[in-house]
Scaffold this motif. Structure first.
Motif, PDB file in Angstrom:
ATOM      1  N   ALA A   6       0.840  -1.195   0.000  1.00  0.00           N
ATOM      2  CA  ALA A   6       0.000   0.000   0.000  1.00  0.00           C
ATOM      3  C   ALA A   6       0.878   1.249   0.000  1.00  0.00           C
ATOM      4  CB  ALA A   6      -0.922  -0.003   1.211  1.00  0.00           C
ATOM      5  N   SER A   7       0.401   2.298  -0.659  1.00  0.00           N
ATOM      6  CA  SER A   7       1.180   3.532  -0.731  1.00  0.00           C
ATOM      7  C   SER A   7       1.191   4.254   0.615  1.00  0.00           C
ATOM      8  CB  SER A   7       0.588   4.455  -1.803  1.00  0.00           C
ATOM      9  OG  SER A   7      -0.712   4.888  -1.416  1.00  0.00           O
ATOM     10  N   LYS A   8       2.098   5.204   0.745  1.00  0.00           N
ATOM     11  CA  LYS A   8       2.201   5.977   1.982  1.00  0.00           C
ATOM     12  C   LYS A   8       0.931   6.779   2.238  1.00  0.00           C
ATOM     13  CE  LYS A   8       5.050   9.516   4.225  1.00  0.00           C
ATOM     14  NZ  LYS A   8       6.224  10.423   4.077  1.00  0.00           N
ATOM     15  N   ARG A   9       0.338   7.314   1.178  1.00  0.00           N
ATOM     16  CA  ARG A   9      -0.888   8.099   1.326  1.00  0.00           C
ATOM     17  C   ARG A   9      -2.019   7.252   1.892  1.00  0.00           C
ATOM     18  NH1 ARG A   9      -5.591   8.614  -1.325  1.00  0.00           N
ATOM     19  NH2 ARG A   9      -4.950   7.062  -2.873  1.00  0.00           N
ATOM     20  N   ILE A  10      -2.162   6.035   1.383  1.00  0.00           N
ATOM     21  CA  ILE A  10      -3.242   5.169   1.849  1.00  0.00           C
ATOM     22  C   ILE A  10      -3.001   4.726   3.288  1.00  0.00           C
ATOM     23  CG2 ILE A  10      -4.306   2.917   1.506  1.00  0.00           C
ATOM     24  CD1 ILE A  10      -4.042   3.281  -1.468  1.00  0.00           C
ATOM     25  N   ILE A  11      -1.759   4.370   3.614  1.00  0.00           N
ATOM     26  CA  ILE A  11      -1.443   3.943   4.976  1.00  0.00           C
ATOM     27  C   ILE A  11      -1.711   5.074   5.969  1.00  0.00           C
ATOM     28  CG2 ILE A  11       0.449   3.321   6.530  1.00  0.00           C
ATOM     29  CD1 ILE A  11      -0.497   0.965   4.964  1.00  0.00           C
ATOM     30  N   GLU A  12      -1.244   6.277   5.663  1.00  0.00           N
ATOM     31  CA  GLU A  12      -1.441   7.404   6.574  1.00  0.00           C
ATOM     32  C   GLU A  12      -2.909   7.792   6.662  1.00  0.00           C
ATOM     33  OE1 GLU A  12       1.135  10.462   5.174  1.00  0.00           O
ATOM     34  OE2 GLU A  12       2.949   9.531   6.015  1.00  0.00           O
ATOM     35  N   ASP A  41       3.155  -3.338   9.915  1.00  0.00           N
ATOM     36  CA  ASP A  41       4.190  -2.623  10.671  1.00  0.00           C
ATOM     37  C   ASP A  41       4.228  -1.149  10.278  1.00  0.00           C
ATOM     38  OD1 ASP A  41       4.832  -4.985  11.923  1.00  0.00           O
ATOM     39  OD2 ASP A  41       6.508  -5.449  10.583  1.00  0.00           O
ATOM     40  N   ARG A  42       4.058  -0.871   8.981  1.00  0.00           N
ATOM     41  CA  ARG A  42       4.022   0.527   8.529  1.00  0.00           C
ATOM     42  C   ARG A  42       2.821   1.263   9.112  1.00  0.00           C
ATOM     43  NH1 ARG A  42       3.560   0.336   2.476  1.00  0.00           N
ATOM     44  NH2 ARG A  42       3.587   2.610   2.716  1.00  0.00           N
ATOM     45  N   LEU A  43       1.694   0.568   9.180  1.00  0.00           N
ATOM     46  CA  LEU A  43       0.497   1.175   9.764  1.00  0.00           C
ATOM     47  C   LEU A  43       0.706   1.472  11.244  1.00  0.00           C
ATOM     48  CD1 LEU A  43      -2.476   2.005   9.601  1.00  0.00           C
ATOM     49  CD2 LEU A  43      -3.083  -0.379  10.073  1.00  0.00           C
ATOM     50  N   SER A  44       1.331   0.534  11.951  1.00  0.00           N
ATOM     51  CA  SER A  44       1.607   0.757  13.372  1.00  0.00           C
ATOM     52  C   SER A  44       2.490   1.981  13.580  1.00  0.00           C
ATOM     53  CB  SER A  44       2.273  -0.487  13.968  1.00  0.00           C
ATOM     54  OG  SER A  44       2.605  -0.274  15.323  1.00  0.00           O
ATOM     55  N   ALA A  45       3.532   2.114  12.725  1.00  0.00           N
ATOM     56  CA  ALA A  45       4.411   3.284  12.831  1.00  0.00           C
ATOM     57  C   ALA A  45       3.665   4.567  12.484  1.00  0.00           C
ATOM     58  CB  ALA A  45       5.613   3.099  11.906  1.00  0.00           C
ATOM     59  N   ALA A  46       2.778   4.499  11.494  1.00  0.00           N
ATOM     60  CA  ALA A  46       2.010   5.680  11.110  1.00  0.00           C
ATOM     61  C   ALA A  46       1.056   6.107  12.211  1.00  0.00           C
ATOM     62  CB  ALA A  46       1.242   5.404   9.822  1.00  0.00           C
ATOM     63  N   VAL A  47       0.458   5.140  12.903  1.00  0.00           N
ATOM     64  CA  VAL A  47      -0.449   5.472  14.010  1.00  0.00           C
ATOM     65  C   VAL A  47       0.326   6.138  15.140  1.00  0.00           C
ATOM     66  CG1 VAL A  47      -1.907   4.468  15.806  1.00  0.00           C
ATOM     67  CG2 VAL A  47      -2.129   3.693  13.440  1.00  0.00           C
ATOM     68  N   ARG A  48       1.504   5.618  15.460  1.00  0.00           N
ATOM     69  CA  ARG A  48       2.291   6.197  16.541  1.00  0.00           C
ATOM     70  C   ARG A  48       2.775   7.605  16.198  1.00  0.00           C
ATOM     71  NH1 ARG A  48       3.519   2.959  20.622  1.00  0.00           N
ATOM     72  NH2 ARG A  48       3.133   0.717  20.395  1.00  0.00           N
ATOM     73  N   ALA A  49       3.069   7.818  14.918  1.00  0.00           N
ATOM     74  CA  ALA A  49       3.569   9.136  14.523  1.00  0.00           C
ATOM     75  C   ALA A  49       2.444  10.144  14.300  1.00  0.00           C
ATOM     76  CB  ALA A  49       4.402   9.004  13.248  1.00  0.00           C
ATOM     77  N   GLY A  50       1.345   9.699  13.706  1.00  0.00           N
ATOM     78  CA  GLY A  50       0.285  10.635  13.340  1.00  0.00           C
ATOM     79  C   GLY A  50      -0.880  10.703  14.293  1.00  0.00           C
ATOM     80  N   VAL A  51      -1.113   9.620  15.046  1.00  0.00           N
ATOM     81  CA  VAL A  51      -2.241   9.592  15.990  1.00  0.00           C
ATOM     82  C   VAL A  51      -1.727   9.087  17.332  1.00  0.00           C
ATOM     83  CG1 VAL A  51      -4.661   8.943  16.257  1.00  0.00           C
ATOM     84  CG2 VAL A  51      -3.626   8.902  13.984  1.00  0.00           C
TER      85      VAL A  51
END
Length: 272
Positions: A6-12, A41-51
């Motif tokens: 999945a792209s970065k835009r979709i994950i974020e 794992d990317r989603l987990s990192a995105a949640v920690r960074a963005g939410v």
């Protein structure tokens, strides 16, 4: 085999609760996350960074559960592959499909025994609405005890609708094929109306619900075609070879509407 992530835009966007994503993208990323650990794992990192608030809530819940899970006995994991049929139909469909088969066999017996007028084929008369009954049963809120659970999963959209519809046709069409061959009815005479009625049921189902659409179409067929045909002992034009182009057009229109409104089958209303 390479895997497209999945792209970065979709994950974020998914990490923010689906903000800026359409329904198809949300469905696709949820289905992909089930199989891709890298994207999880990317989603987990995105949640920690963005939410961070959501990440903090998850950590709090986990800190309370982890001590309990450590002392709880776990069941041994059994490697058992799910039955293939469970992916295509539900137990609620089985008695309805059995009823459809019985009705088809009774119509065949009436044709072969010469009961009624010889100008009217009972198999041809009932063929268009038989699969509609099975499709209605496959999406009935009252018949499926797991309705809410099924309708809320990420893959409960058009993909699952078509799977269950295909399972109905896989049972009905061979039986009708035998009935048509035994009574001398052309395949196109019953197959085109059968497919046209099925596609129209799904097309209307995206608006009023699949079950309601099936009931309405079956009632219209009974009033407009079945009743006049039995009253006059003459095959209606809709069942003659001259009506085949109209059935083909109806099939094309119904299929086009289903494709154009494929997002409608992801909501609970399509399962009514």
């Amino acid at each position: 085999m390479s895997v497209e992530h999945a792209s970065k835009r979709i994950i974020e966007g998914y990490a923010r609760g689906g903000a800026g994503l359409c329904a198809d993208e949300v469905w696709a990323v949820e289905a992909h996350l089930e199989l891709c650990r890298v994207c999880r794992d990317r989603l987990s990192a995105a949640v920690r960074a963005g939410v961070p608030a959501a990440a903090s809530l998850v950590d709090t819940v986990w800190s309370g559960l982890e001590p309990r899970l450590a002392v709880t006995a776990t069941m041994p994991r059994r490697r058992r592959r799910p039955a293939p049929l469970s992916r295509w139909m539900t137990p609620a469909m089985v008695p309805w499909l059995a009823m459809v088969v019985v009705v088809t066999l009774l119509a065949l017996l009436l044709d072969l025994s010469g009961t009624g007028s010889g100008k009217v084929s009972w198999v041809l008369l009932f063929a268009p609405v038989l699969p509609v009954l099975g499709v209605a049963a496959s999406w009935s809120r009252g018949l499926d005890p797991a309705y809410e659970l099924t309708a809320s999963v990420p893959r409960a959209g058009l993909h699952l609708v078509l799977r269950r519809t295909a399972s109905v046709l896989a049972v009905v069409v061979p039986v009708l094929l035998v009935g048509g061959w035994a009574t001398g009815v052309m395949v196109a005479q019953w197959l085109l109306p059968c497919l046209a009625f099925t596609s129209t049921t799904l097309a209307l189902g995206g608006v009023v619900g699949v079950t309601r659409a099936a009931v309405v179409l079956a009632a219209v067929w009974a009033a407009v075609v079945v009743a006049p045909t039995l009253a006059t002992s003459r095959t209606a034009f809709a069942l003659q070879t001259g009506g085949l182009p109209a059935w083909g057009l109806l099939l094309a229109i119904g299929t086009g509407v289903v494709i154009a409104r494929r997002g409608a089958y992801t909501v609970l209303g399509a399962h009514r």
